[in-house]
Scaffold this motif. Sequence first.
Motif, PDB file in Angstrom:
ATOM      1  N   PRO A  15      29.753  24.494   6.243  1.00 10.00           N
ATOM      2  CA  PRO A  15      29.968  24.070   7.633  1.00 10.00           C
ATOM      3  C   PRO A  15      28.652  23.996   8.411  1.00 10.00           C
ATOM      4  O   PRO A  15      28.489  24.632   9.439  1.00 10.00           O
ATOM      5  N   ILE A  16      27.697  23.236   7.863  1.00  8.87           N
ATOM      6  CA  ILE A  16      26.388  23.109   8.499  1.00  8.87           C
ATOM      7  C   ILE A  16      25.924  21.656   8.441  1.00  8.87           C
ATOM      8  O   ILE A  16      26.406  20.872   7.630  1.00  8.87           O
ATOM      9  N   ASN A  17      24.993  21.331   9.297  1.00 10.32           N
ATOM     10  CA  ASN A  17      24.292  20.048   9.265  1.00 10.32           C
ATOM     11  C   ASN A  17      22.804  20.355   9.246  1.00 10.32           C
ATOM     12  O   ASN A  17      22.359  21.338   9.832  1.00 10.32           O
ATOM     13  N   ASP A  18      22.030  19.497   8.604  1.00 11.91           N
ATOM     14  CA  ASP A  18      20.589  19.681   8.659  1.00 11.91           C
ATOM     15  C   ASP A  18      19.948  18.734   9.659  1.00 11.91           C
ATOM     16  O   ASP A  18      18.758  18.834   9.922  1.00 11.91           O
ATOM     17  N   ALA A  19      20.743  17.845  10.257  1.00 11.92           N
ATOM     18  CA  ALA A  19      20.227  16.973  11.306  1.00 11.92           C
ATOM     19  C   ALA A  19      21.382  16.470  12.176  1.00 11.92           C
ATOM     20  O   ALA A  19      22.406  16.045  11.655  1.00 11.92           O
ATOM     21  N   VAL A  20      21.178  16.545  13.485  1.00 13.50           N
ATOM     22  CA  VAL A  20      22.125  15.962  14.434  1.00 13.50           C
ATOM     23  C   VAL A  20      21.332  15.229  15.503  1.00 13.50           C
ATOM     24  O   VAL A  20      20.165  15.534  15.757  1.00 13.50           O
ATOM     25  N   ARG A  21      22.010  14.282  16.123  1.00 14.72           N
ATOM     26  CA  ARG A  21      21.380  13.458  17.150  1.00 14.72           C
ATOM     27  C   ARG A  21      22.298  13.373  18.362  1.00 14.72           C
ATOM     28  O   ARG A  21      23.506  13.264  18.224  1.00 14.72           O
ATOM     29  N   ALA A  22      21.703  13.418  19.538  1.00 15.06           N
ATOM     30  CA  ALA A  22      22.417  13.171  20.785  1.00 15.06           C
ATOM     31  C   ALA A  22      21.526  12.254  21.608  1.00 15.06           C
ATOM     32  O   ALA A  22      20.473  12.676  22.093  1.00 15.06           O
ATOM     33  N   GLY A  23      21.911  10.992  21.694  1.00 14.30           N
ATOM     34  CA  GLY A  23      21.062  10.011  22.370  1.00 14.30           C
ATOM     35  C   GLY A  23      19.749   9.863  21.630  1.00 14.30           C
ATOM     36  O   GLY A  23      19.725   9.644  20.429  1.00 14.30           O
ATOM     37  N   LYS A  24      18.646  10.043  22.340  1.00 17.16           N
ATOM     38  CA  LYS A  24      17.323   9.930  21.732  1.00 17.16           C
ATOM     39  C   LYS A  24      16.809  11.250  21.160  1.00 17.16           C
ATOM     40  O   LYS A  24      15.724  11.299  20.588  1.00 17.16           O
ATOM     41  N   HIS A  25      17.580  12.315  21.322  1.00 14.17           N
ATOM     42  CA  HIS A  25      17.138  13.636  20.884  1.00 14.17           C
ATOM     43  C   HIS A  25      17.718  13.970  19.509  1.00 14.17           C
ATOM     44  O   HIS A  25      18.878  13.677  19.220  1.00 14.17           O
ATOM     45  N   VAL A  26      16.890  14.607  18.681  1.00 16.00           N
ATOM     46  CA  VAL A  26      17.317  14.986  17.339  1.00 16.00           C
ATOM     47  C   VAL A  26      16.905  16.433  17.082  1.00 16.00           C
ATOM     48  O   VAL A  26      15.850  16.879  17.539  1.00 16.00           O
ATOM     49  N   TRP A  27      17.791  17.167  16.391  1.00 17.38           N
ATOM     50  CA  TRP A  27      17.551  18.548  15.994  1.00 17.38           C
ATOM     51  C   TRP A  27      17.667  18.620  14.483  1.00 17.38           C
ATOM     52  O   TRP A  27      18.608  18.054  13.895  1.00 17.38           O
ATOM     53  N   LEU A  28      16.713  19.326  13.860  1.00 17.03           N
ATOM     54  CA  LEU A  28      16.625  19.339  12.405  1.00 17.03           C
ATOM     55  C   LEU A  28      16.389  20.751  11.887  1.00 17.03           C
ATOM     56  O   LEU A  28      15.806  21.584  12.585  1.00 17.03           O
ATOM     57  N   VAL A  29      16.799  20.982  10.658  1.00 19.19           N
ATOM     58  CA  VAL A  29      16.474  22.228   9.967  1.00 19.19           C
ATOM     59  C   VAL A  29      16.182  21.891   8.511  1.00 19.19           C
ATOM     60  O   VAL A  29      16.799  20.978   7.944  1.00 19.19           O
ATOM     61  N   ALA A  30      15.217  22.590   7.932  1.00 18.06           N
ATOM     62  CA  ALA A  30      14.854  22.331   6.537  1.00 18.06           C
ATOM     63  C   ALA A  30      14.474  23.633   5.849  1.00 18.06           C
ATOM     64  O   ALA A  30      13.859  24.515   6.451  1.00 18.06           O
ATOM     65  N   ILE A  31      14.868  23.730   4.587  1.00 15.46           N
ATOM     66  CA  ILE A  31      14.436  24.834   3.740  1.00 15.46           C
ATOM     67  C   ILE A  31      13.784  24.242   2.493  1.00 15.46           C
ATOM     68  O   ILE A  31      13.807  23.034   2.282  1.00 15.46           O
ATOM     69  N   ALA A  32      13.254  25.091   1.652  1.00 10.46           N
ATOM     70  CA  ALA A  32      12.540  24.660   0.443  1.00 10.46           C
ATOM     71  C   ALA A  32      13.521  24.452  -0.707  1.00 10.46           C
ATOM     72  O   ALA A  32      13.385  25.010  -1.784  1.00 10.46           O
ATOM     73  N   GLU A  33      14.499  23.601  -0.466  1.00 10.15           N
ATOM     74  CA  GLU A  33      15.544  23.313  -1.438  1.00 10.15           C
ATOM     75  C   GLU A  33      15.302  21.953  -2.075  1.00 10.15           C
ATOM     76  O   GLU A  33      15.061  20.969  -1.368  1.00 10.15           O
ATOM     77  N   ASP A  34      15.345  21.915  -3.397  1.00 11.81           N
ATOM     78  CA  ASP A  34      15.232  20.646  -4.103  1.00 11.81           C
ATOM     79  C   ASP A  34      16.457  19.808  -3.747  1.00 11.81           C
ATOM     80  O   ASP A  34      17.586  20.240  -3.987  1.00 11.81           O
ATOM     81  N   PRO A  35      16.280  18.604  -3.177  1.00  8.53           N
ATOM     82  CA  PRO A  35      17.441  17.817  -2.754  1.00  8.53           C
ATOM     83  C   PRO A  35      18.288  17.293  -3.911  1.00  8.53           C
ATOM     84  O   PRO A  35      19.432  16.927  -3.709  1.00  8.53           O
ATOM     85  N   VAL A  36      17.751  17.304  -5.129  1.00 10.44           N
ATOM     86  CA  VAL A  36      18.503  16.833  -6.288  1.00 10.44           C
ATOM     87  C   VAL A  36      19.319  17.964  -6.910  1.00 10.44           C
ATOM     88  O   VAL A  36      20.516  17.839  -7.139  1.00 10.44           O
ATOM     89  N   THR A  37      18.668  19.109  -7.139  1.00 12.39           N
ATOM     90  CA  THR A  37      19.338  20.217  -7.828  1.00 12.39           C
ATOM     91  C   THR A  37      20.003  21.208  -6.878  1.00 12.39           C
ATOM     92  O   THR A  37      20.884  21.947  -7.281  1.00 12.39           O
ATOM     93  N   GLY A  38      19.516  21.265  -5.644  1.00 16.31           N
ATOM     94  CA  GLY A  38      20.023  22.257  -4.700  1.00 16.31           C
ATOM     95  C   GLY A  38      19.387  23.621  -4.868  1.00 16.31           C
ATOM     96  O   GLY A  38      19.719  24.558  -4.157  1.00 16.31           O
ATOM     97  N   ASP A  39      18.444  23.755  -5.799  1.00 21.66           N
ATOM     98  CA  ASP A  39      17.775  25.029  -6.051  1.00 21.66           C
ATOM     99  C   ASP A  39      16.590  25.218  -5.109  1.00 21.66           C
ATOM    100  O   ASP A  39      15.935  24.252  -4.716  1.00 21.66           O
ATOM    101  N   ILE A  40      16.303  26.480  -4.800  1.00 23.44           N
ATOM    102  CA  ILE A  40      15.090  26.801  -4.058  1.00 23.44           C
ATOM    103  C   ILE A  40      13.919  26.545  -5.001  1.00 23.44           C
ATOM    104  O   ILE A  40      13.944  26.971  -6.152  1.00 23.44           O
ATOM    105  N   VAL A  41      12.898  25.845  -4.520  1.00 26.70           N
ATOM    106  CA  VAL A  41      11.778  25.507  -5.397  1.00 26.70           C
ATOM    107  C   VAL A  41      11.012  26.753  -5.806  1.00 26.70           C
ATOM    108  O   VAL A  41      10.865  27.698  -5.025  1.00 26.70           O
TER     109      VAL A  41
END
Length: 126
Positions: A15-41
Amino acid sequence: MIERIETGIAPSSAPINDAVRAGKHVWLVAIAEDPVTGDIVAGGIEAQARRCIQNLEIAIRAAGGTLANLAMVQIFLTDAADAPGMNAVYREFFTAQPYPVRATVVVKELLAKGLRIEITAQGVLD
């Protein structure tokens, strides 16, 4: 209205998002997760910081912007000794003024096992 930005990184089952937008504003979160495997690098802070910022870049591009659209970046580290390595990688990605406002905080631990860095950011899109 808040709009979810599909980045392909955050697990759709959580139940999370790593990016949301409201109008011109954007909020982001990122971790060191491989986007293919889902593993922490694996590797030290440099490897994790690089993957984390690459994921941040994927997220802001999915929202229609670039790292240059970021106004503020918050970095969470689990070890203050990691700051120089993280800063070296950060400089690879943020190379021109105006740099985003930045706060770096050392925390006891992050949620994912082995995770040494997490980044949140806010930006304004054109």
